[in-house]
Design an enzyme around this catalytic site. Structure first.
Site, PDB file in Angstrom:
ATOM      1  N   CYS A   1      -6.265  14.855   1.023  1.00  9.63           N
ATOM      2  CA  CYS A   1      -4.514  14.146   1.487  1.00  9.63           C
ATOM      3  C   CYS A   1      -3.850  15.784   0.991  1.00  9.63           C
ATOM      4  O   CYS A   1      -2.604  14.708   1.258  1.00  9.63           O
ATOM      5  CB  CYS A   1      -4.117  13.683   0.130  1.00  9.63           C
TER       6      CYS A   1
ATOM      7  N   HIS B   1      -6.782   2.792  -1.098  1.00 12.93           N
ATOM      8  CA  HIS B   1      -7.666   2.457  -0.685  1.00 12.93           C
ATOM      9  C   HIS B   1      -7.708   1.332  -0.582  1.00 12.93           C
ATOM     10  O   HIS B   1      -8.318  -0.116  -0.203  1.00 12.93           O
ATOM     11  CB  HIS B   1      -8.640   2.878  -0.635  1.00 12.93           C
TER      12      HIS B   1
ATOM     13  N   HIS C   1      -7.556   1.716   6.237  1.00 11.86           N
ATOM     14  CA  HIS C   1      -7.338   2.765   5.248  1.00 11.86           C
ATOM     15  C   HIS C   1      -7.357   2.412   4.448  1.00 11.86           C
ATOM     16  O   HIS C   1      -7.717   2.789   3.263  1.00 11.86           O
ATOM     17  CB  HIS C   1      -6.909   4.432   6.274  1.00 11.86           C
TER      18      HIS C   1
ATOM     19  N   GLU D   1      11.183 -11.869  -5.554  1.00 13.17           N
ATOM     20  CA  GLU D   1      11.072 -11.114  -6.555  1.00 13.17           C
ATOM     21  C   GLU D   1      10.701 -10.079  -6.769  1.00 13.17           C
ATOM     22  O   GLU D   1      11.904  -8.945  -7.598  1.00 13.17           O
ATOM     23  CB  GLU D   1      11.096 -11.933  -8.025  1.00 13.17           C
TER      24      GLU D   1
ATOM     25  N   HIS E   1      -1.680   7.530  -3.128  1.00 10.67           N
ATOM     26  CA  HIS E   1      -2.747   6.909  -2.610  1.00 10.67           C
ATOM     27  C   HIS E   1      -3.959   6.483  -2.746  1.00 10.67           C
ATOM     28  O   HIS E   1      -5.003   6.593  -3.427  1.00 10.67           O
ATOM     29  CB  HIS E   1      -3.593   8.350  -1.709  1.00 10.67           C
TER      30      HIS E   1
END
Lengths: 269, 269, 269, 269
Positions: free
Chosen positions: C125, C145, C228, C171, C143
């Site tokens: 990443c 999943h 992903h 909201e 990140h």
């Protein structure tokens, strides 16, 4: 402590002193200074007064005792330990526990507590817990408001036999004993049957129909209450708790199966 | 601490010193060195400044205050303790709590805080919490962004009465009091009714319609806000928290019932 | 520590000693005895090397980083702290953290780490986190999943615009900033738009399309990756984390809305 | 401790003393005072006897080992550490762990334990764990009753190939190794295939069909058991645990995909 009918004690609600005969009439509740607090004080983590709060904390995280609903009770020989009414279950403490003597509860209208927490109310579940102890020799009884239990009873309303939950051919069924005074566990192919009784406005009024269901299904370890939840018991705390877990697992699975169009009963031999 | 209009104090935002009259105009916020920090310091776990962070941590695990949304406020006599805006609710500390005097909040446009955390902003929920305190004598008010609440308001959009959530014949309904200045709890057969108000771009603008809903449903302990969440209150922290739990339980159940084609209202007597 | 090209250091993988020029070619990785361990040792709970493990532990309980998936990175001025690859996220420790200098990452093929944990691999990443730091000045990038993110991208596959998730009139949308170098938050009626990019076999190959999406949607704080998960960033750790929470809330809500036949976009003004 | 056939030891169940030859016949279980308790006592948190209880506690919160279902086993060279049968998995302790020598388990009907907890029963999963250790050189094997696994096997019942779960084009698939004695992980476009075997009334009777499935799918790291759960293994505790997490993630995703009408296999290249 044995309570003698000649004793005078302070009523819990009115704070005045009454004879035991009046207290036994159920109108007043004793709060004598010697409130048998020793019954709920122990360094042993397995003591019922320590176990009930620990279990209730766990049940709260499982969504079984949301909003003070549900409860749990443990029997140790002739002593019964009970979670009180209206307490946040994840915050319960040993000093919140009620204690009574099972053999002295002849008249359910005149409940005598060996130990009453000063500012709490006894649970309306008490007579239902006592039914499991006296009729089935249970050592522990758990009452949950699990949504999965409620949804199963709602789904049953439109079925031909709305008063019986049945499921088979699921491994988790092996988590249940064969029944009262029987050895061993149910098998994978066995059908687990849990009777459903109708809810009543006052929880204590469930007692009679719970007992009828116990008579009709003598080997069941649980009774569902329509739109309300479930009562589950076992010979020991361990068995009541793990059977309650297995049952909740099966209720959740049953709801998910219904969403996916899968039947609860199948014909695998 | 009573704030006198002759005092000069430092504004929280501009860091300059102003007279109280200017600070009271609401343009500036006081951050005088004596910020009444003693109001949020206590060794008592039941002190509002300790309880609010503990509650919010619990609410975070329930998904009620995700992403700094939602909040909670406790009233202790004339003092109101408030969670701040924009704080990660599971990390909140007693020193993050705002305090104000309820009797001195005559003009909602000129909010005076007895105690303001140095680098935080007050919650936009403040006027809604205050409405529960002043109009209903509540001791605690909780605001959640629970998805179940939001989904219930979305499901209601296509119904004939889109401004009222109604459910009956579910045991958990007994978790609610009968209403303002009434004794006892709702019964199993009673219909729980929670009014729904439309959301507004600015949360504080909800105040008027929240108050209208309170007037129309004087016995409700909660108001749903469409596509937003719910406000729940109670006479005590205990009652507000357990009513909020019971309500979230019913919202979740209602959503699951809808998925399974089960109606929220039934005709059981 | 500044690494000079004349230095000779041991390669992490082959354990042989090489010149910096060879190490910089990216074929070898330095593991000199002085591995700048001081960069990840701090008593301050807010230090990035302490915060990343704490965040990842929380994310694990939320189901965001199951099975070593997902990750998090924090930028402190020119230093970037990164969770490693393949570590159980709920067990991560400060000594597992990679550190690099942002200004020295000219060639993404030749990544130089100021600090590398001895027996771990850097996360794939990394280039995506760096894109958020360099193109958007982010201070933190997360990140996940999350299954809700994945399901949203799957549901979009059959829609006319499969590369854009849009939702409005909820909201929780107010939990997002208006965008890059803009003040304030989105409003309740605003439409939140999150671009979706297609997944690639190698995670680092997502970098180009992530940057294209950033260019096309300059104000977005997140990019979904089909089948992903999602990348979410913010100016600070606080903002990245709370925006990630709000987004996951909206993804979950969107999936539940789809199950209940409720549209993501509505026409309320 | 090596057990000699000439030794006489006390049987675990009948509490009488027998020769080793009789104990080896499997009718009796040794409980000699020297029960090799040192095998499960270690200050190292990574010792199998400490790791298994820690893992099981985590698995309980994930709903994998509800009601004493499921289990876990770790192999350290020739020693195999096993969770016992019928224990509340979140309360397990190191002293509850069984230990056996893998090389000495020639006849599965005559299981010899180096160490047996005094009042527990060995798990029926034992022969299945041993199959993963002997046939695949696994270092750890996990058995869950996850509802997602059970639902996947139920959904497969109506499909053309009911004995194989297949999913592709989901990032989390990369959480699996390519297979037995192969390097590297599956790719995003690869199809993950998990064989399904039929459940049997006695768990140990699954061993043969599990081994047949291992032979037919030599590279699989998991076998689903219809209406029961899943067995997952890996070369190390880390790999078994993270593969089990990734698989449960995929099972849950697959069930949600089915609810939303999304196919498990897609044609993306």
């Amino acid at each position: 402590m044995t309570v003698h009918s000649k004793c005078y004690m302070q009523c819990h609600r009115c704070t005045r002193v009454w004879s035991q005969s009046r207290l036994r009439a159920g109108i007043h509740r004793m709060t004598e200074s010697n409130n048998n607090d020793h019954l709920v004080k122990s360094d042993d983590s397995q003591h019922p007064a320590n176990l009930i709060p620990e279990l209730c904390k766990k049940f709260w995280t499982l969504g079984w005792v949301t909003g003070t609903g549900g409860g749990a009770s443990i029997r140790d020989d002739d002593l019964v330990y009970l979670a009180p009414s209206g307490v946040q279950k994840e915050l319960m403490k040993p000093e919140d526990i009620y204690v009574l003597e099972l053999s002295k509860q002849l008249d359910p209208k005149q409940r005598i507590y060996l130990r009453s927490p000063p500012s709490l109310k006894p649970s309306q579940c008490t007579p239902l817990f006592i039914a499991a102890f006296t009729k089935r020799g249970a050592g522990c009884c758990i009452h949950t408001h699990s949504q999965w239990a409620v949804l199963v009873t709602l789904l049953l309303e439109s079925q031909s036999n709305k008063n019986l939950f049945e499921i088979n051919n699921i491994e988790q069924i092996k988590g249940f004993g064969k029944g009262y005074q029987k050895q061993g566990a149910l098998g994978y192919h066995d059908t687990l049957r849990i009777p459903v009784i109708e809810n009543t406005p006052h929880e204590e009024d469930l007692t009679e129909s719970l007992e009828v269901a116990m008579d009709k299904y003598p080997d069941t370890y649980a009774v569902l209450v329509r739109r309300h939840g479930v009562y589950v018991w076992g010979e020991t705390v361990h068995k009541a708790k793990t059977q309650c877990e297995s049952l909740d697992y099966l209720f959740q699975l049953a709801v998910e199966m219904k969403k996916l169009g899968l039947p609860w009963l199948s014909d695998i031999a």
